[in-house]
Design a protein around this motif. Structure first.
Motif, mmCIF file in Angstrom:
data_model
loop_
_atom_site.group_PDB
_atom_site.id
_atom_site.type_symbol
_atom_site.label_atom_id
_atom_site.label_comp_id
_atom_site.label_asym_id
_atom_site.label_seq_id
_atom_site.Cartn_x
_atom_site.Cartn_y
_atom_site.Cartn_z
ATOM 1 N N PHE A 123 0.900 -1.224 -0.016
ATOM 2 C CA PHE A 123 -0.007 0.087 -0.098
ATOM 3 C C PHE A 123 0.830 1.206 0.069
ATOM 4 O O PHE A 123 0.273 2.433 -0.730
ATOM 5 C CB PHE A 123 -1.031 0.117 1.342
ATOM 6 N N GLU A 124 2.008 1.292 0.850
ATOM 7 C CA GLU A 124 2.908 2.474 0.737
ATOM 8 C C GLU A 124 3.477 2.805 -0.564
ATOM 9 O O GLU A 124 3.516 4.005 -0.985
ATOM 10 C CB GLU A 124 3.736 2.211 1.981
ATOM 11 N N GLU A 125 3.852 1.552 -1.292
ATOM 12 C CA GLU A 125 4.576 1.740 -2.519
ATOM 13 C C GLU A 125 3.585 2.358 -3.590
ATOM 14 O O GLU A 125 3.814 3.015 -4.243
ATOM 15 C CB GLU A 125 5.148 0.347 -2.986
ATOM 16 N N LEU A 126 2.080 1.748 -3.503
ATOM 17 C CA LEU A 126 1.209 2.085 -4.508
ATOM 18 C C LEU A 126 0.806 3.566 -4.176
ATOM 19 O O LEU A 126 0.670 4.468 -5.039
ATOM 20 C CB LEU A 126 -0.011 1.226 -4.313
ATOM 21 N N ARG A 127 0.832 4.101 -2.945
ATOM 22 C CA ARG A 127 0.378 5.419 -2.498
ATOM 23 C C ARG A 127 1.745 6.387 -3.166
ATOM 24 O O ARG A 127 1.390 7.634 -3.576
ATOM 25 C CB ARG A 127 0.485 5.456 -1.076
ATOM 26 N N ALA A 128 3.080 6.050 -3.037
ATOM 27 C CA ALA A 128 4.158 6.802 -3.625
ATOM 28 C C ALA A 128 3.922 7.007 -4.850
ATOM 29 O O ALA A 128 4.296 8.097 -5.729
ATOM 30 C CB ALA A 128 5.281 6.111 -3.067
ATOM 31 N N MET A 129 3.507 5.955 -5.648
ATOM 32 C CA MET A 129 3.571 5.986 -7.147
ATOM 33 C C MET A 129 2.325 6.756 -7.540
ATOM 34 O O MET A 129 2.516 7.400 -8.709
ATOM 35 C CB MET A 129 3.522 4.461 -7.755
ATOM 36 N N LEU A 130 1.260 6.717 -6.961
ATOM 37 C CA LEU A 130 0.079 7.477 -7.153
ATOM 38 C C LEU A 130 -0.170 8.846 -6.965
ATOM 39 O O LEU A 130 -0.418 9.715 -7.694
ATOM 40 C CB LEU A 130 -1.042 6.792 -6.824
ATOM 41 N N VAL A 131 0.517 9.112 -5.655
ATOM 42 C CA VAL A 131 0.198 10.772 -5.173
ATOM 43 C C VAL A 131 1.556 11.115 -4.678
ATOM 44 O O VAL A 131 1.618 12.349 -4.189
ATOM 45 C CB VAL A 131 -0.773 10.684 -4.137
#
Length: 301
Positions: free
Chosen positions: A119-127
């Motif tokens: 989730f943290e990696e996805l958050r970094a990539m998206l926002v």
């Protein structure tokens, strides 16, 4: 979920005490939204979900993404966010958590910790990794006086009221509906629920989706009161587990009582014992466990 402290106040008078009580109640009720979902998931499904704090972060970032679209329609934004979070939780349980029920707790801990990293990696990539703010809607902006120079924000009062409404609604669902009856039965004896012919898979997915929606809603409500920042779910996860342990695993009422206790201990600990404020809630947990190892409202083994 920071505590609001009015500037310029040095003496603890009646108005200051009232402000801190409002702070404690607001913090405790917001914590209840988080902990109620966690205690249901843990008590019914038997899964130790370390990723629960990530759902709080998800809600905060949804508030950041949706607020420009909805403008001052804040209630509509909260409703849309809850629906999206519930759908996400339903799919996540089906794809991932449904394979954890028969695993040992150590495997559950490791696998759900892995979800946090994802989730943290996805958050970094998206926002990205920037800190963001969510504006308070115009109709909830400003504050009202509490005697003298004391001011209290209208939005924090709204947050407390919204949490109370949701707590009452959750109580009604758990104690007055057929779904609530199945949830309570599942928390008491999962094998009996299966034996009665209830679709336990659907029940698990419904409970998990509700838990995700409640955690995300807490994040959406908290977002205008604080910044939206990376890894913000980690700061509330441990406190949520403390609430679940104090209240009793699987008990909604226990989660509410424990959340309010933690809110008052943490808030007034920071006011009167700033040096020891960090250990106050853990001392409370130790006292409760010595007195009642199963928690305030937990079932005796």
């Amino acid at each position: 979920m920071p505590v609001f402290v009015s500037p310029g106040v040095t003496a603890v008078d009646l108005a200051t005490f009232l402000v801190q009580c409002l702070n404690a109640v607001q913090y405790g009720l917001l914590l209840f939204l988080l902990a109620s979902g966690l205690t249901l998931i843990f008590g019914i499904m038997g899964v130790i979900n370390l990723a629960h704090g990530s759902f709080y972060m998800l809600g905060a970032y949804m508030a950041f993404a949706l607020s420009p679209l909805f403008g001052n329609n804040f209630l509509l934004m909260l409703l849309a966010g809850m629906v999206l979070a519930a759908l996400f939780g339903y799919v996540l349980e089906w794809v991932f958590f449904s394979y954890l029920y028969q695993r040992e707790h150590l495997q559950q801990v490791l696998m759900t910790y892995g979800l946090i990293l994802v989730f943290e990696e996805l958050r970094a990539m998206l926002v990205g990794n920037d800190v963001h703010g969510v504006p308070v809607p115009d109709w909830l902006a400003g504050s009202f006086g509490l005697g003298g120079i004391m001011q209290y924000p209208w939005y924090r009062l709204f947050a407390s009221g919204a949490c109370i409404v949701l707590a009452l609604a959750l109580y009604a669902v758990v104690n007055r509906t057929r779904l609530g009856m199945m949830v309570r039965a599942g928390a008491s004896d999962r094998d009996m629920v299966r034996g009665l012919g209830i679709d336990i898979r659907r029940l698990y997915r419904t409970v998990f989706a509700a838990g995700v929606a409640l955690a995300a809603l807490a994040g959406m409500i908290a977002a205008p009161m604080a910044s939206v920042y990376p890894n913000m779910g980690a700061s509330v996860l441990i406190i949520c587990f403390v609430v679940v342990v104090i209240g009793g695993i699987g008990s909604i009422t226990g989660a509410l009582v424990a959340s309010l206790l933690v809110g008052f201990v943490d808030t007034f600990g920071k006011v009167f014992f700033a040096e020891l404020a960090g250990i106050g809630i853990y001392v409370l947990m130790a006292i409760v466990l010595v007195w009642r190892p199963e928690g305030l409202m937990g079932r005796r083994a």
